[in-house]
Write an enzyme that holds these catalytic residues in place. Structure first.
Site, PDB file in Angstrom:
ATOM      1  N   GLY A   7       3.387   1.392   8.111  1.00  0.00           N
ATOM      2  CA  GLY A   7       2.216   1.911   8.554  1.00  0.00           C
ATOM      3  C   GLY A   7       1.924   3.437   8.517  1.00  0.00           C
ATOM      4  O   GLY A   7       0.665   3.695   9.263  1.00  0.00           O
ATOM      5  N   GLU A  67      -0.784  -5.741   5.978  1.00  0.00           N
ATOM      6  CA  GLU A  67       0.562  -5.773   5.048  1.00  0.00           C
ATOM      7  C   GLU A  67       1.332  -6.943   5.686  1.00  0.00           C
ATOM      8  O   GLU A  67       1.913  -7.688   5.112  1.00  0.00           O
ATOM      9  CB  GLU A  67       1.218  -4.482   5.186  1.00  0.00           C
ATOM     10  N   THR A 111       0.909  -1.084  -0.120  1.00  0.00           N
ATOM     11  CA  THR A 111      -0.008  -0.056   0.251  1.00  0.00           C
ATOM     12  C   THR A 111       0.923   1.179   0.037  1.00  0.00           C
ATOM     13  O   THR A 111       1.683   1.471   0.586  1.00  0.00           O
ATOM     14  CB  THR A 111      -1.009  -0.075   1.230  1.00  0.00           C
ATOM     15  N   GLY A 112       0.494   2.304  -0.680  1.00  0.00           N
ATOM     16  CA  GLY A 112       1.052   3.564  -0.516  1.00  0.00           C
ATOM     17  C   GLY A 112       1.451   4.249  -1.868  1.00  0.00           C
ATOM     18  O   GLY A 112       1.375   3.599  -2.897  1.00  0.00           O
ATOM     19  N   SER A 113       2.104   5.218  -2.061  1.00  0.00           N
ATOM     20  CA  SER A 113       2.596   5.842  -3.029  1.00  0.00           C
ATOM     21  C   SER A 113       3.561   5.359  -4.031  1.00  0.00           C
ATOM     22  O   SER A 113       3.517   5.557  -5.208  1.00  0.00           O
ATOM     23  CB  SER A 113       2.877   7.306  -2.864  1.00  0.00           C
ATOM     24  N   THR A 114       4.559   4.514  -3.266  1.00  0.00           N
ATOM     25  CA  THR A 114       5.562   3.947  -3.985  1.00  0.00           C
ATOM     26  C   THR A 114       4.993   2.493  -4.724  1.00  0.00           C
ATOM     27  O   THR A 114       5.353   2.521  -6.024  1.00  0.00           O
ATOM     28  CB  THR A 114       6.700   3.419  -3.061  1.00  0.00           C
ATOM     29  N   LYS A 121      14.406   7.002   2.665  1.00  0.00           N
ATOM     30  CA  LYS A 121      13.874   6.015   3.415  1.00  0.00           C
ATOM     31  C   LYS A 121      14.865   5.232   4.304  1.00  0.00           C
ATOM     32  O   LYS A 121      14.695   4.795   5.478  1.00  0.00           O
ATOM     33  CB  LYS A 121      12.912   5.015   2.862  1.00  0.00           C
TER      34      LYS A 121
HETATM   35  C1  5RP Z   1       1.270   1.575   4.586  1.00  0.00           C
HETATM   36  C2  5RP Z   1       2.948   1.527   4.325  1.00  0.00           C
HETATM   37  C3  5RP Z   1       3.582   2.183   3.394  1.00  0.00           C
HETATM   38  O1  5RP Z   1       4.241   1.233   2.686  1.00  0.00           O
HETATM   39  C4  5RP Z   1       4.563   3.164   3.917  1.00  0.00           C
HETATM   40  O2  5RP Z   1       3.800   4.254   4.665  1.00  0.00           O
HETATM   41  C5  5RP Z   1       5.321   3.933   2.760  1.00  0.00           C
HETATM   42  O3  5RP Z   1       4.347   4.776   1.854  1.00  0.00           O
HETATM   43  P1  5RP Z   1       4.786   5.640   0.575  1.00  0.00           P
HETATM   44  O4  5RP Z   1       5.313   4.686  -0.476  1.00  0.00           O
HETATM   45  O5  5RP Z   1       3.837   6.383   0.223  1.00  0.00           O
HETATM   46  O6  5RP Z   1       6.076   6.454   1.206  1.00  0.00           O
HETATM   47  O7  5RP Z   1       3.450   0.962   5.558  1.00  0.00           O
HETATM   48  O8  5RP Z   1       0.998   1.183   5.614  1.00  0.00           O
END
Ligand code: 5RP
Length: 216
Positions: free
Chosen positions: A93, A101, A30-33, A120
């Site tokens: 999270g 996840e 989940t998320g933008s990546t 990161k």
């Molecule tokens: C969601 C997550 C995502 O993987 C984490 O927050 C990274 O998100 P992004 O890719 O948007 O930076 O753990 O629960």
């Protein structure tokens, strides 16, 4: 694209090219990546196990076939992270999807493939990001008091409910022993899961500002 977005896209596309084969069952984080990985998976003949309602909707919109962790185990999972240390331990999270996840990632036959941009990476967990903990709304204040004994500061994530109907407490402070803390936090009654991922991380794929990809 912003610079961080192009690094995310680089890592996501590289991971899909390198680790995904047609016919595979893939856990999808989940998320933008991960969004960039979903776009790249659309052309492949895979079956996805989504880890959130958001990811499920994105997959369905692109015609990716889906199943659930109850039906079958994924070969690998592709997911992002909020912090990554050099021993491949994670905080996750930020998007609040940590429980689903982890339920998928820890069951992946060949492990979790983490995709992220350079920012990161940290030398210890809890350096820049807080640790999310999913808790039962029924006893959230009681759990917060328990967590305040272990962290510098604990905050309820405002106006947020998880896909499971629960709350998130964001915990600030250095994480000393991630493996131990991961287990200990889940012993607190009312805690569903925490965002420390210390097991089954197979590979970390980092998109660098230079345009290069690092894998470790
Ligand atoms: C969601 C997550 C995502 O993987 C984490 O927050 C990274 O998100 P992004 O890719 O948007 O930076 O753990 O629960």
């Amino acid at each position: 694209l912003k610079l961080s977005d192009s690094q995310k896209k680089l890592a996501a596309e590289y991971a899909v090219e390198k680790f995904v084969k047609g016919g595979m069952t893939i856990g999808i984080g989940t998320g933008s990546t991960v969004k960039f990985a979903i776009d790249a998976l659309a052309g492949k003949n895979v079956i996805g196990i989504p880890t959130s309602k958001d990811t499920e909707e994105k997959c369905l919109a692109l015609g990716i076939k889906l199943t659930t962790i109850n039906e079958r185990l994924p070969e690998i999972v592709i997911d992002g992270a909020d912090e990554i240390d050099l021993k491949k331990r994670l905080i996750k999270g930020g998007g609040g999807a940590l429980t689903r996840e982890k339920a998928v990632a820890y069951r992946a036959k060949r492990g979790l493939i983490v995709i992220a941009h350079e920012a990161k990476l940290v030398d210890y967990l809890g350096k820049r990001f807080y640790l999310p903990v999913e808790v039962l709304p029924f006893c959230w204040k009681a759990v917060r008091r328990d967590l305040e004994e272990r962290f510098e500061r604990v905050e309820l994530r405002e106006n947020f409910t998880t896909d499971n109907g629960n709350f998130i407490l964001d915990c600030y402070g250095r994480v000393g022993e991630p493996e131990k803390l991961e287990k200990d936090l889940n012993q607190i009654p009312g805690v569903l899961e925490n965002g420390l991922f210390t097991r089954n991380v197979a590979k970390v794929v980092i998109g660098r500002e230079s345009g290069e990809v690092d894998i470790f």
